[in-house]
Design an enzyme around this catalytic site. Structure first.
Site, PDB file in Angstrom:
ATOM      1  N   CYS A  21       1.140  -1.362   0.319  1.00 55.54           N
ATOM      2  CA  CYS A  21      -0.007  -0.057   0.520  1.00 55.54           C
ATOM      3  C   CYS A  21       0.730   1.342   0.385  1.00 55.54           C
ATOM      4  O   CYS A  21       1.818   0.825   0.370  1.00 55.54           O
ATOM      5  CB  CYS A  21      -1.275  -0.158   1.665  1.00 55.54           C
ATOM      6  SG  CYS A  21      -1.585   1.233   1.711  1.00 55.54           S
ATOM      7  N   ASN A  37      -1.793  -7.230  -0.228  1.00 53.45           N
ATOM      8  CA  ASN A  37      -3.493  -7.817   0.521  1.00 53.45           C
ATOM      9  C   ASN A  37      -3.081  -8.909   1.183  1.00 53.45           C
ATOM     10  O   ASN A  37      -2.223  -9.132   1.494  1.00 53.45           O
ATOM     11  CB  ASN A  37      -3.661  -7.754  -0.744  1.00 53.45           C
ATOM     12  CG  ASN A  37      -4.515  -6.537  -1.197  1.00 53.45           C
ATOM     13  OD1 ASN A  37      -5.203  -5.515  -0.964  1.00 53.45           O
ATOM     14  ND2 ASN A  37      -3.541  -5.854  -3.016  1.00 53.45           N
TER      15      ASN A  37
HETATM   16 MG    MG Z   1      -6.189  -4.208  -1.056  1.00 52.85          MG
END
Ligand code: MG
Length: 310
Positions: free
Chosen positions: A251, A260
Site C-alpha cells: 500500500c 493484500n
Molecule cells: Mg488492497
C-alpha cells in the site's frame, strides 16, 4: 503438493467466494510495471486455477496509475475471458466508464473513502465531491445493466487521521449503497483493524440495512491481522473475501508496504476449515511463483513460500 488436514470449523459459511484483486489492486501497487502479455497470462492462469471473480484492471488515467495504463489492451487480448459479470474493472469517473463500456465490460467497481484526507489524496476531492462524481457513473452503469461494487477505503484506520469513527464509515457506506451499488467492499487499507472492530462495523452496517450478503471484506496484512479479521467477518455472515494471489501489492500509503491478504493463505485456512472455494491451490501457487519471477522478488505469502519450497 501438501494440503491442509480438513477439520470443519463451526460458524463459518459452507462456501466462500474469493474476489481476486491481484491483477488490479496487486499490480497497481507494485513498483515494477508488468508487460501487457504477462498481465493477460496472469488473468488466464488465475481463471484456470478456479478463481470465480477476477478484477482484471483499472480505467483510472495512466497519469494516475501508470502500472495499469494498458487496460484497453489487456481486455482486448483477453477477449471473452476478460469481460462478464465476474470480471469487474475499476472505474473512477464517467470518462473511465466510457472506456470500460467500449471494451465490453459488464461489471465495475468505484472507490470511495471513509476519510476526507484519503479522498483528497486519492481522488483530489472531498468525500461529498467524490460521491457526487460517482453518482452518474453508477446510474449510467446500472442503466447499461452492469454489476457495480463500491469500495470504501480506510474503514479501520487512516495514516493521516488515525482512528476512523465507525459512524463515519457507515455514513459513506450508506451513501455508496444509496447510489445503487450491488456490493460494498470494506477496505482496511493500512491493515490496522482487529477482530472486534470488524464485528462492530458489520453490526453498525446491519443496523442501516446493509447486510453481510451485500458485503465483501478487503484486509491488508500490514499488522498480521488480515486472516484473523477475515475469519471474524465470515463468522458474522460475510461470504465474499478480497485477496491477491501471492499477496501482491503493497500500500503506497502504509510505509511498511505489506500488501493484500494473500489468496493462498486464505485458501489454506478455508480448505482446512472445510469451507469450499473452488480454487485449485497447486495451480494458484504455481501462478504466484511464476509472477514472483516476473517481478523479480519472492512472494510475501507464507503459503506460497512454504509450498513452493517443497
Ligand atoms: Mg488492497
Amino acid at each position: 503438493m501438501r494440503t491442509p488436514q480438513v477439520e470443519p470449523a463451526q460458524g463459518l459459511p459452507a462456501r466462500v467466494t474469493i474476489y481476486e484483486v491481484g491483477p488490479r489492486d496487486g499490480l497497481q501497487n507494485e513498483t515494477s510495471v508488468v508487460a501487457t502479455d504477462v498481465k493477460v497470462e496472469f488473468v488466464r492462469r488465475l481463471a484456470a486455477a478456479g478463481l470465480p471473480i477476477i478484477e482484471t484492471t483499472s480505467f483510472v488515467p495512466a497519469t494516475w496509475v501508470p502500472q495499469l495504463g494498458d487496460a484497453t489492451q489487456v481486455l482486448a487480448a483477453l477477449g471473452a475471458e476478460g469481460v462478464g459479470r465476474n470480471r469487474p474493472v475499476l472505474v473512477p469517473n464517467e470518462r473511465g466508464l466510457d472506456r470500460a463500456l467500449e471494451s465490453g465490460v459488464q461489471a465495475i467497481a468505484i472507490f470511495g473513502s471513509a476519510t476526507e484526507t484519503f479522498a483528497r489524496r486519492n481522488l483530489n476531492r472531498s468525500v461529498d465531491e467524490s460521491v457526487a462524481m460517482f453518482a452518474p457513473v453508477v446510474e449510467r452503469a446500472r442503466e447499461a445493466g452492469l454489476w457495480v461494487r463500491g469500495y470504501v477505503s480506510m474503514c479501520f484506520g487512516d495514516p493521516w487521521e488515525g482512528d476512523v469513527p465507525v459512524p463515519q464509515v457507515v455514513d459513506v457506506a450508506v451513501r455508496l449503497m444509496d447510489l445503487g451499488c450491488d456490493q460494498l467492499s470494506l477496505g482496511d487499507t493500512i491493515g490496522t483493524g482487529t477482530t472486534g472492530h470488524v464485528h462492530t462495523l458489520l453490526e453498525a452496517l446491519g443496523r442501516q440495512e446493509i447486510r453481510p450478503d451485500r458485503i465483501g471484506v478487503h484486509f491488508h496484512d500490514t499488522y498480521g491481522q488480515a486472516l484473523a479479521n477475515t475469519l471474524a467477518a465470515l463468522a458474522d455472515g460475510v461470504s465474499v473475501v478480497d485477496a491477491a494471489a501471492g499477496g501482491l501489492g503493497g500500500c503506497p500509503y502504509a510505509g511498511s508496504a505489506t500488501g493484500n491478504l494473500a489468496t493462498e493463505d486464505l485458501v489454506w485456512a478455508l480448505h482446512g476449515a472445510g469451507v469450499e472455494t473452488g480454487v485449485d491451490l497447486d495451480a494458484l501457487v504455481e501462478t504466484s511463483a511464476w509472477m514472483a519471477g516476473q517481478l523479480g522478488r519472492p512472494s510475501p505469502s507464507r503459503v506460497v513460500t512454504a509450498l513452493a519450497a517443497r
